[in-house]
Motif scaffolding. Structure first.
Motif, PDB file in Angstrom:
ATOM      1  N   ASP A 140      18.623  12.882  17.517  1.00  0.00           N
ATOM      2  CA  ASP A 140      19.933  12.569  16.948  1.00  0.00           C
ATOM      3  C   ASP A 140      20.993  13.626  17.231  1.00  0.00           C
ATOM      4  O   ASP A 140      22.179  13.322  17.228  1.00  0.00           O
ATOM      5  CB  ASP A 140      19.827  12.380  15.426  1.00  0.00           C
ATOM      6  N   GLY A 141      20.596  14.868  17.466  1.00  0.00           N
ATOM      7  CA  GLY A 141      21.563  15.946  17.596  1.00  0.00           C
ATOM      8  C   GLY A 141      21.762  16.464  18.995  1.00  0.00           C
ATOM      9  O   GLY A 141      22.332  17.545  19.176  1.00  0.00           O
ATOM     10  N   THR A 142      21.288  15.720  19.988  1.00  0.00           N
ATOM     11  CA  THR A 142      21.419  16.192  21.369  1.00  0.00           C
ATOM     12  C   THR A 142      21.917  15.069  22.271  1.00  0.00           C
ATOM     13  O   THR A 142      21.814  13.896  21.946  1.00  0.00           O
ATOM     14  CB  THR A 142      20.065  16.702  21.907  1.00  0.00           C
ATOM     15  N   ASN A 143      22.411  15.469  23.421  1.00  0.00           N
ATOM     16  CA  ASN A 143      22.898  14.536  24.429  1.00  0.00           C
ATOM     17  C   ASN A 143      21.727  14.172  25.352  1.00  0.00           C
ATOM     18  O   ASN A 143      21.129  15.057  25.980  1.00  0.00           O
ATOM     19  CB  ASN A 143      24.034  15.197  25.210  1.00  0.00           C
ATOM     20  N   ALA A 144      21.418  12.893  25.448  1.00  0.00           N
ATOM     21  CA  ALA A 144      20.250  12.453  26.231  1.00  0.00           C
ATOM     22  C   ALA A 144      20.347  12.861  27.699  1.00  0.00           C
ATOM     23  O   ALA A 144      19.350  13.298  28.285  1.00  0.00           O
ATOM     24  CB  ALA A 144      20.080  10.938  26.118  1.00  0.00           C
ATOM     25  N   LEU A 145      21.522  12.750  28.305  1.00  0.00           N
ATOM     26  CA  LEU A 145      21.663  13.119  29.717  1.00  0.00           C
ATOM     27  C   LEU A 145      21.382  14.606  29.921  1.00  0.00           C
ATOM     28  O   LEU A 145      20.669  14.991  30.855  1.00  0.00           O
ATOM     29  CB  LEU A 145      23.058  12.757  30.232  1.00  0.00           C
ATOM     30  N   ILE A 146      21.918  15.425  29.043  1.00  0.00           N
ATOM     31  CA  ILE A 146      21.668  16.866  29.141  1.00  0.00           C
ATOM     32  C   ILE A 146      20.175  17.143  28.971  1.00  0.00           C
ATOM     33  O   ILE A 146      19.594  17.963  29.693  1.00  0.00           O
ATOM     34  CB  ILE A 146      22.497  17.642  28.099  1.00  0.00           C
ATOM     35  N   GLN A 147      19.522  16.441  28.044  1.00  0.00           N
ATOM     36  CA  GLN A 147      18.098  16.654  27.809  1.00  0.00           C
ATOM     37  C   GLN A 147      17.245  16.225  29.000  1.00  0.00           C
ATOM     38  O   GLN A 147      16.263  16.893  29.343  1.00  0.00           O
ATOM     39  CB  GLN A 147      17.644  15.944  26.532  1.00  0.00           C
ATOM     40  N   ILE A 148      17.612  15.123  29.635  1.00  0.00           N
ATOM     41  CA  ILE A 148      16.871  14.671  30.823  1.00  0.00           C
ATOM     42  C   ILE A 148      16.975  15.720  31.920  1.00  0.00           C
ATOM     43  O   ILE A 148      15.970  16.091  32.545  1.00  0.00           O
ATOM     44  CB  ILE A 148      17.381  13.295  31.305  1.00  0.00           C
ATOM     45  N   VAL A 149      18.187  16.215  32.166  1.00  0.00           N
ATOM     46  CA  VAL A 149      18.385  17.245  33.191  1.00  0.00           C
ATOM     47  C   VAL A 149      17.635  18.522  32.809  1.00  0.00           C
ATOM     48  O   VAL A 149      16.952  19.127  33.642  1.00  0.00           O
ATOM     49  CB  VAL A 149      19.891  17.523  33.412  1.00  0.00           C
ATOM     50  N   ALA A 150      17.761  18.937  31.550  1.00  0.00           N
ATOM     51  CA  ALA A 150      17.104  20.167  31.098  1.00  0.00           C
ATOM     52  C   ALA A 150      15.591  20.090  31.292  1.00  0.00           C
ATOM     53  O   ALA A 150      14.977  21.010  31.844  1.00  0.00           O
ATOM     54  CB  ALA A 150      17.437  20.435  29.631  1.00  0.00           C
ATOM     55  N   HIS A 151      14.998  19.002  30.834  1.00  0.00           N
ATOM     56  CA  HIS A 151      13.539  18.869  30.897  1.00  0.00           C
ATOM     57  C   HIS A 151      13.028  18.634  32.320  1.00  0.00           C
ATOM     58  O   HIS A 151      12.012  19.214  32.712  1.00  0.00           O
ATOM     59  CB  HIS A 151      13.066  17.748  29.968  1.00  0.00           C
ATOM     60  N   THR A 152      13.723  17.781  33.066  1.00  0.00           N
ATOM     61  CA  THR A 152      13.259  17.438  34.407  1.00  0.00           C
ATOM     62  C   THR A 152      13.507  18.561  35.406  1.00  0.00           C
ATOM     63  O   THR A 152      12.591  18.973  36.120  1.00  0.00           O
ATOM     64  CB  THR A 152      13.932  16.142  34.902  1.00  0.00           C
ATOM     65  N   VAL A 153      14.741  19.062  35.443  1.00  0.00           N
ATOM     66  CA  VAL A 153      15.120  20.046  36.464  1.00  0.00           C
ATOM     67  C   VAL A 153      14.864  21.477  36.007  1.00  0.00           C
ATOM     68  O   VAL A 153      14.155  22.226  36.671  1.00  0.00           O
ATOM     69  CB  VAL A 153      16.598  19.870  36.871  1.00  0.00           C
TER      70      VAL A 153
END
Length: 173
Positions: A140-153
């Motif tokens: 709920d408190g994070t941006n999904a796109l940023i999280q995908i990039v953070a976790h994947t890359v």
């Protein structure tokens, strides 16, 4: 030499554990830095330490998110928890690569596996574990796109790059 396994499956288990832990630390640091910078850019400078507070709340409870809770306590707990988890995930990916040598045949295959593992880590942590354990501040408190990039890359791909480098160094020795 392109078909030669870069992370040699014949090395001992301790070598794999150490390589995975080192790669996890490196990727974990880069991941945390990216998260903190993105938090400050998207939510203002006061949010810089929020990613560490969010991780700290895993161990300390939701009160760690409150600005009234000491940053040293919440952020310190977040840093410790984050680095332990990063090492565990690094060791898990390294173990997968050791257990299934075909996945570690080339640098590209290692990067693909580790990047997919990073993306899966986001799915599992944010969409399965967090809701199940009541850690709603993650999805709920994070941006999904940023999280995908953070976790994947910033975690997965970098983890793979370090594993490739460590494996290539071991193969050359």
């Amino acid at each position: 030499m392109a078909d030669q396994t870069l992370v040699a499956p014949r090395t001992g288990a301790l070598s794999w554990i150490l390589s995975g832990a080192i790669a996890g630390i490196v990727a974990g640091i880069a991941f945390a830095m990216f998260e903190m910078i993105m938090a400050a850019l998207t939510d203002g400078g006061g949010a810089f330490f929020m990613p560490l507070r969010m991780i700290g709340a895993i161990g300390l409870g939701k009160s760690a998110l409150d600005p009234g809770t000491s940053l040293v306590t919440a952020g310190g707990a977040g840093l410790v928890i984050h680095m332990i988890l990063s090492m565990m995930y690094g060791v898990s990916v390294a173990t997968l690569l050791r257990t299934v040598p075909a996945l570690a045949r080339t640098g590209a295959s290692i990067l693909a596996v580790s990047s997919v593992a990073g993306a899966l880590l986001w799915v599992v942590n944010f969409h399965i574990l967090a809701p199940a354990l009541g850690w709603i501040w993650f999805p709920d408190g994070t941006n999904a796109l940023i999280q995908i990039v953070a976790h994947t890359v910033f975690f997965g791909t970098l983890l793979g790059l370090v594993l490739v480098r460590l494996g290539a160094t071991a193969a050359e020795a």
